[in-house]
Design a protein around this motif. Structure first.
Motif, PDB file in Angstrom:
ATOM      1  N   ASP A 118       0.813  -1.211   0.000  1.00  0.00           N
ATOM      2  CA  ASP A 118       0.000   0.000   0.000  1.00  0.00           C
ATOM      3  C   ASP A 118       0.850   1.266   0.000  1.00  0.00           C
ATOM      4  OD1 ASP A 118      -2.432  -1.311  -0.051  1.00  0.00           O
ATOM      5  OD2 ASP A 118      -2.540  -1.472   2.131  1.00  0.00           O
ATOM      6  N   ASN A 119       2.132   1.155  -0.364  1.00  0.00           N
ATOM      7  CA  ASN A 119       3.034   2.306  -0.328  1.00  0.00           C
ATOM      8  C   ASN A 119       3.372   2.798  -1.727  1.00  0.00           C
ATOM      9  OD1 ASN A 119       3.289   2.203   2.553  1.00  0.00           O
ATOM     10  ND2 ASN A 119       4.658   0.446   2.293  1.00  0.00           N
ATOM     11  N   ILE A 120       2.429   2.665  -2.640  1.00  0.00           N
ATOM     12  CA  ILE A 120       2.648   3.071  -4.021  1.00  0.00           C
ATOM     13  C   ILE A 120       2.418   4.585  -4.146  1.00  0.00           C
ATOM     14  CG2 ILE A 120       1.983   2.671  -6.409  1.00  0.00           C
ATOM     15  CD1 ILE A 120       3.115   0.219  -4.949  1.00  0.00           C
ATOM     16  N   PRO A 121       3.298   5.309  -4.823  1.00  0.00           N
ATOM     17  CA  PRO A 121       3.066   6.754  -5.020  1.00  0.00           C
ATOM     18  C   PRO A 121       1.760   7.006  -5.758  1.00  0.00           C
ATOM     19  CG  PRO A 121       5.318   6.148  -5.612  1.00  0.00           C
ATOM     20  CD  PRO A 121       4.580   4.863  -5.399  1.00  0.00           C
ATOM     21  N   PRO A 122       1.104   8.109  -5.482  1.00  0.00           N
ATOM     22  CA  PRO A 122      -0.152   8.422  -6.171  1.00  0.00           C
ATOM     23  C   PRO A 122       0.056   8.598  -7.667  1.00  0.00           C
ATOM     24  CG  PRO A 122       0.171   9.841  -4.254  1.00  0.00           C
ATOM     25  CD  PRO A 122       1.465   9.128  -4.478  1.00  0.00           C
ATOM     26  N   ASP A 123      -0.984   8.303  -8.420  1.00  0.00           N
ATOM     27  CA  ASP A 123      -1.004   8.610  -9.845  1.00  0.00           C
ATOM     28  C   ASP A 123      -1.563  10.023 -10.002  1.00  0.00           C
ATOM     29  OD1 ASP A 123      -2.386   8.981 -12.480  1.00  0.00           O
ATOM     30  OD2 ASP A 123      -1.578   6.991 -12.874  1.00  0.00           O
ATOM     31  N   THR A 124      -0.794  10.899 -10.633  1.00  0.00           N
ATOM     32  CA  THR A 124      -1.225  12.289 -10.815  1.00  0.00           C
ATOM     33  C   THR A 124      -1.242  12.704 -12.285  1.00  0.00           C
ATOM     34  OG1 THR A 124       1.055  13.088 -10.562  1.00  0.00           O
ATOM     35  CG2 THR A 124      -0.291  12.945  -8.553  1.00  0.00           C
ATOM     36  N   THR A 125      -1.077  11.747 -13.195  1.00  0.00           N
ATOM     37  CA  THR A 125      -0.950  12.093 -14.604  1.00  0.00           C
ATOM     38  C   THR A 125      -2.021  11.484 -15.499  1.00  0.00           C
ATOM     39  OG1 THR A 125       0.577  10.241 -14.996  1.00  0.00           O
ATOM     40  CG2 THR A 125       1.546  12.367 -14.383  1.00  0.00           C
ATOM     41  N   THR A 126      -2.681  10.433 -15.054  1.00  0.00           N
ATOM     42  CA  THR A 126      -3.623   9.720 -15.930  1.00  0.00           C
ATOM     43  C   THR A 126      -4.939  10.454 -16.088  1.00  0.00           C
ATOM     44  OG1 THR A 126      -2.644   7.583 -15.313  1.00  0.00           O
ATOM     45  CG2 THR A 126      -4.851   7.534 -16.278  1.00  0.00           C
ATOM     46  N   VAL A 127      -5.454  11.015 -15.013  1.00  0.00           N
ATOM     47  CA  VAL A 127      -6.808  11.590 -15.005  1.00  0.00           C
ATOM     48  C   VAL A 127      -6.735  13.106 -15.156  1.00  0.00           C
ATOM     49  CG1 VAL A 127      -8.886  11.923 -13.611  1.00  0.00           C
ATOM     50  CG2 VAL A 127      -7.728   9.704 -13.620  1.00  0.00           C
ATOM     51  N   LYS A 128      -7.477  13.629 -16.129  1.00  0.00           N
ATOM     52  CA  LYS A 128      -7.513  15.064 -16.399  1.00  0.00           C
ATOM     53  C   LYS A 128      -8.930  15.598 -16.156  1.00  0.00           C
ATOM     54  CE  LYS A 128      -3.266  14.830 -17.912  1.00  0.00           C
ATOM     55  NZ  LYS A 128      -2.142  15.344 -17.088  1.00  0.00           N
ATOM     56  N   MET A 129      -9.011  16.740 -15.486  1.00  0.00           N
ATOM     57  CA  MET A 129     -10.320  17.307 -15.157  1.00  0.00           C
ATOM     58  C   MET A 129     -11.098  17.708 -16.405  1.00  0.00           C
ATOM     59  SD  MET A 129     -11.372  17.435 -11.983  1.00  0.00           S
ATOM     60  CE  MET A 129     -12.445  18.869 -11.849  1.00  0.00           C
ATOM     61  N   ASP A 143     -10.412  17.343 -19.720  1.00  0.00           N
ATOM     62  CA  ASP A 143     -10.433  16.434 -20.864  1.00  0.00           C
ATOM     63  C   ASP A 143     -11.141  15.116 -20.584  1.00  0.00           C
ATOM     64  OD1 ASP A 143      -9.032  18.324 -22.262  1.00  0.00           O
ATOM     65  OD2 ASP A 143      -7.077  17.383 -21.961  1.00  0.00           O
ATOM     66  N   TRP A 144     -11.381  14.799 -19.305  1.00  0.00           N
ATOM     67  CA  TRP A 144     -11.988  13.499 -19.006  1.00  0.00           C
ATOM     68  C   TRP A 144     -13.050  13.590 -17.908  1.00  0.00           C
ATOM     69  CZ3 TRP A 144     -11.742   9.539 -15.111  1.00  0.00           C
ATOM     70  CH2 TRP A 144     -12.250   8.304 -15.542  1.00  0.00           C
ATOM     71  N   VAL A 145     -12.670  13.963 -16.691  1.00  0.00           N
ATOM     72  CA  VAL A 145     -13.610  13.916 -15.561  1.00  0.00           C
ATOM     73  C   VAL A 145     -14.881  14.704 -15.849  1.00  0.00           C
ATOM     74  CG1 VAL A 145     -13.948  14.451 -13.112  1.00  0.00           C
ATOM     75  CG2 VAL A 145     -11.735  13.598 -13.898  1.00  0.00           C
ATOM     76  N   LEU A 146     -14.720  15.943 -16.295  1.00  0.00           N
ATOM     77  CA  LEU A 146     -15.883  16.816 -16.497  1.00  0.00           C
ATOM     78  C   LEU A 146     -16.623  16.531 -17.797  1.00  0.00           C
ATOM     79  CD1 LEU A 146     -14.497  20.194 -15.124  1.00  0.00           C
ATOM     80  CD2 LEU A 146     -16.089  18.610 -14.024  1.00  0.00           C
ATOM     81  N   GLN A 147     -16.164  15.553 -18.552  1.00  0.00           N
ATOM     82  CA  GLN A 147     -16.889  15.149 -19.751  1.00  0.00           C
ATOM     83  C   GLN A 147     -18.077  14.252 -19.419  1.00  0.00           C
ATOM     84  OE1 GLN A 147     -16.102  16.349 -22.888  1.00  0.00           O
ATOM     85  NE2 GLN A 147     -14.710  17.630 -21.677  1.00  0.00           N
ATOM     86  N   PHE A 148     -18.127  13.748 -18.183  1.00  0.00           N
ATOM     87  CA  PHE A 148     -19.244  12.901 -17.753  1.00  0.00           C
ATOM     88  C   PHE A 148     -20.317  13.781 -17.115  1.00  0.00           C
ATOM     89  CE2 PHE A 148     -15.524  10.220 -17.941  1.00  0.00           C
ATOM     90  CZ  PHE A 148     -16.013   9.069 -18.564  1.00  0.00           C
ATOM     91  N   ARG A 149     -21.540  13.662 -17.583  1.00  0.00           N
ATOM     92  CA  ARG A 149     -22.610  14.560 -17.146  1.00  0.00           C
ATOM     93  C   ARG A 149     -22.855  14.497 -15.650  1.00  0.00           C
ATOM     94  NH1 ARG A 149     -27.704  13.719 -21.011  1.00  0.00           N
ATOM     95  NH2 ARG A 149     -27.020  11.552 -20.835  1.00  0.00           N
ATOM     96  N   ARG A 150     -22.750  13.298 -15.058  1.00  0.00           N
ATOM     97  CA  ARG A 150     -23.012  13.192 -13.620  1.00  0.00           C
ATOM     98  C   ARG A 150     -21.963  13.939 -12.805  1.00  0.00           C
ATOM     99  NH1 ARG A 150     -21.523   8.249 -15.626  1.00  0.00           N
ATOM    100  NH2 ARG A 150     -19.866   7.015 -14.620  1.00  0.00           N
ATOM    101  N   VAL A 151     -20.733  14.001 -13.299  1.00  0.00           N
ATOM    102  CA  VAL A 151     -19.695  14.780 -12.628  1.00  0.00           C
ATOM    103  C   VAL A 151     -19.913  16.266 -12.873  1.00  0.00           C
ATOM    104  CG1 VAL A 151     -17.233  15.167 -12.351  1.00  0.00           C
ATOM    105  CG2 VAL A 151     -18.069  12.884 -12.907  1.00  0.00           C
ATOM    106  N   ARG A 152     -20.185  16.613 -14.125  1.00  0.00           N
ATOM    107  CA  ARG A 152     -20.410  18.016 -14.466  1.00  0.00           C
ATOM    108  C   ARG A 152     -21.549  18.603 -13.653  1.00  0.00           C
ATOM    109  NH1 ARG A 152     -18.085  22.450 -16.821  1.00  0.00           N
ATOM    110  NH2 ARG A 152     -17.043  21.021 -18.251  1.00  0.00           N
ATOM    111  N   ARG A 153     -22.602  17.819 -13.418  1.00  0.00           N
ATOM    112  CA  ARG A 153     -23.749  18.290 -12.650  1.00  0.00           C
ATOM    113  C   ARG A 153     -23.348  18.642 -11.217  1.00  0.00           C
ATOM    114  NH1 ARG A 153     -26.731  14.543 -13.993  1.00  0.00           N
ATOM    115  NH2 ARG A 153     -26.372  13.084 -12.286  1.00  0.00           N
ATOM    116  N   VAL A 154     -22.578  17.767 -10.576  1.00  0.00           N
ATOM    117  CA  VAL A 154     -22.129  18.029  -9.201  1.00  0.00           C
ATOM    118  C   VAL A 154     -21.155  19.206  -9.178  1.00  0.00           C
ATOM    119  CG1 VAL A 154     -20.872  17.069  -7.233  1.00  0.00           C
ATOM    120  CG2 VAL A 154     -22.511  15.646  -8.492  1.00  0.00           C
ATOM    121  N   TYR A 155     -20.272  19.244 -10.138  1.00  0.00           N
ATOM    122  CA  TYR A 155     -19.304  20.343 -10.244  1.00  0.00           C
ATOM    123  C   TYR A 155     -20.015  21.690 -10.347  1.00  0.00           C
ATOM    124  CZ  TYR A 155     -15.956  23.365 -12.750  1.00  0.00           C
ATOM    125  OH  TYR A 155     -15.179  24.408 -13.167  1.00  0.00           O
TER     126      TYR A 155
END
Length: 237
Positions: free
Chosen positions: A40-51, A53-65
């Motif tokens: 459980d000592n793996i460094p965080p991933d900070t490069t794969t997920v983009k707000m 270009d990806w996260v906010l492209q989903f309507r359910r996320v955009r709605r909460v945002y």
């Protein structure tokens, strides 16, 4: 000793099924898990997920945002308590005007000072790349601004927001992970079309192969500058 598998699915083939279904982020994150050492000592991933270009492209996320922005959750009563406590701990409530917040830091460090969050995701969500990769995630807000001393205490000017997503990529607990079929590249909720896969299947694989490391996933930071001097509230401290 022969260990009977919990599922008939070769779980190492799931990333392939994900890619066939165009769930590219899910496949990338899962392959990382398979390649990580089993700890459980793996460094965080900070490069794969983009707000944007990806996260906010989903309507359910955009709605909460958008609700977070329209409700100004960085200014509500709970947020003000957190902000004042944070500034106290940082020694920012002084007799001189002082800046706070540093959005040049890595997101995992910015996360130490987030002030509000909202959760996105449920078992009723459609089976898509977001559901397959993160499932439930949190949108978190950090702030940047200026503290000014006033006669009654301090005025806190929130001038910029930093918004990002955070999730843990792990297979803890007893979560059911859907039904999978390598022959027809199916992954989803229809039990007629595949074999059930659970968190326990990944833990068992990890135990046998000494690989499969849990880690945190942070998106990049989306910054928003507020108009004028920003939003302000006062504290008597």
């Amino acid at each position: 000793m022969f260990i009977r598998p919990r599922t008939s699915v070769d779980i190492t083939q799931i990333p392939h099924v994900m890619r066939v279904n165009d769930w590219v982020i899910a496949a990338n994150l899962l392959e990382q898990w398979f390649n990580n050492p089993a700890n459980d000592n793996i460094p965080p991933d900070t490069t794969t997920v983009k707000m944007d270009d990806w996260v906010l492209q989903f309507r359910r996320v955009r709605r909460v945002y958008e609700q977070m922005l329209s409700q100004k959750i960085w200014l509500n009563d709970k947020a003000q308590i957190v902000v004042v406590k944070m500034l106290q701990q940082q020694g920012k409530l002084t007799d001189t005007e002082t800046e706070f917040g540093d959005f040049t830091k890595p997101v995992p460090l910015i996360n130490d000072d987030y002030i509000q969050y909202r959760t996105v995701g449920s078992i009723w969500d459609p089976t898509d790349d977001l559901f397959a990769s993160l499932g439930r995630l949190t949108l978190r807000i950090a702030i940047k601004g200026v503290v000014k001393p006033i006669a009654t205490g301090h005025a806190i000017f929130i001038q910029e927001l930093g918004i990002y997503s955070r999730d843990s990529f792990d297979f803890k607990g007893s979560q059911h992970l859907g039904y999978w079929n390598m022959n027809n590249n199916y992954g989803g909720k229809n039990f007629f079309r595949g074999s059930k896969v659970r968190n326990a299947d990944f833990r068992e694989w990890s135990k046998q192969h000494n690989r499969g490391g849990n880690y945190l996933v942070f998106s990049d930071l989306k910054t928003i500058k507020l108009k004028g001097d920003g939003d302000v509230f006062e504290t008597t401290i």
